[in-house]
Design an enzyme around this catalytic site. Sequence first.
Site, PDB file in Angstrom:
ATOM      1  N   GLY A 108     -34.766 -32.191  48.657  1.00  0.00           N
ATOM      2  CA  GLY A 108     -35.759 -32.753  49.556  1.00  0.00           C
ATOM      3  C   GLY A 108     -37.107 -32.905  48.866  1.00  0.00           C
ATOM      4  O   GLY A 108     -37.388 -32.257  47.855  1.00  0.00           O
ATOM      5  N   CYS A 109     -37.953 -33.757  49.421  1.00  0.00           N
ATOM      6  CA  CYS A 109     -39.263 -34.029  48.811  1.00  0.00           C
ATOM      7  C   CYS A 109     -40.171 -32.801  48.879  1.00  0.00           C
ATOM      8  O   CYS A 109     -40.706 -32.345  47.849  1.00  0.00           O
ATOM      9  CB  CYS A 109     -39.907 -35.238  49.475  1.00  0.00           C
TER      10      CYS A 109
END
Length: 316
Positions: A135-136
């Site tokens: 995930g970012c």
Amino acid sequence: MTVQPKTIGIVGARGHTGSELIKLVAAHPQLHLSFVSSRELAGQRVAEHNDAYQGQLRYENLDADAVAVKAADVVILALPNGKAAPFVAAIDAATPQTLVIDLSADYRFDPAWYYGLPELTRGSYAGQRRISNPGCYATAMQLTIAPLLDQLAGPPQCFGVSGYSGAGTTPSDKNNPELLSNNLMPYALTNHMHEREVSAQLGVPVEFMPHVAPHFRGITMTVNLWLQQPLTREQIQARYTQRYADEPLIEIVDEAPWVSRIAGKHGVQIGGVTLAPGNKRVVVVATLDNLLKGAATQAMQNLNLALGWDELMAIR
């Protein structure tokens, strides 16, 4: 001897990340874009929506079986959470040798999939053909915490602020510029998916509080870390510098980085190391572009790694 380019398909190509992926594939000398799937854009020319691509390819609306029949060397799934499984199952059945990179959270907790944060997990890659892209927010948190992981006295507290592109293209409050104007929107303040992801990867509890801001792209992650013993700023700075000395995409800076300076760039900036009195609490700030190092750039790193190419091919 001419090397035959590898074929690649992108599923979920209408989104912001899909657009960035098309740009990276277009810049890659060893990849040939063989299909792009988007329900909303089906029939339209890719070149009309993405200046980086100059070919004649059109978007198609492909279900899982249709994607598998394409038998591409690489398939990147850029779909919302919960949508990847039918595509993975179809590819598993038809062409298990296809390299699949999934950008959703669907397989980040599956030990059969390689978790691809190259700067931290590169050494554990063992030829897996199924790769889960981090995930970012989770990327920013892990890169910030990792150099001090063995010094932690308690759970890191992570205050994250993302541009609204992180909320995708499906209309919602979190990507509505009118509602975000002059505003900061907290959400999922405990048990966020990326909180669980980072805790699972690093093996320590992590506390994460995400917010959406009015800017379009880029994440600021401010991380509060309690230390087992006092450390000087120089000692902490040295840990980051040494840990990432051979990582071209990670820049250690002195002042706290600004998100406006990282937007549109492939890397991560980490800095602003600030100690509280007593030197047992430190705050560190990281910035990255959520669409690039938080998604598309990282997927390209993982693709290059899996195919035995220069990890930064098409990235720099």
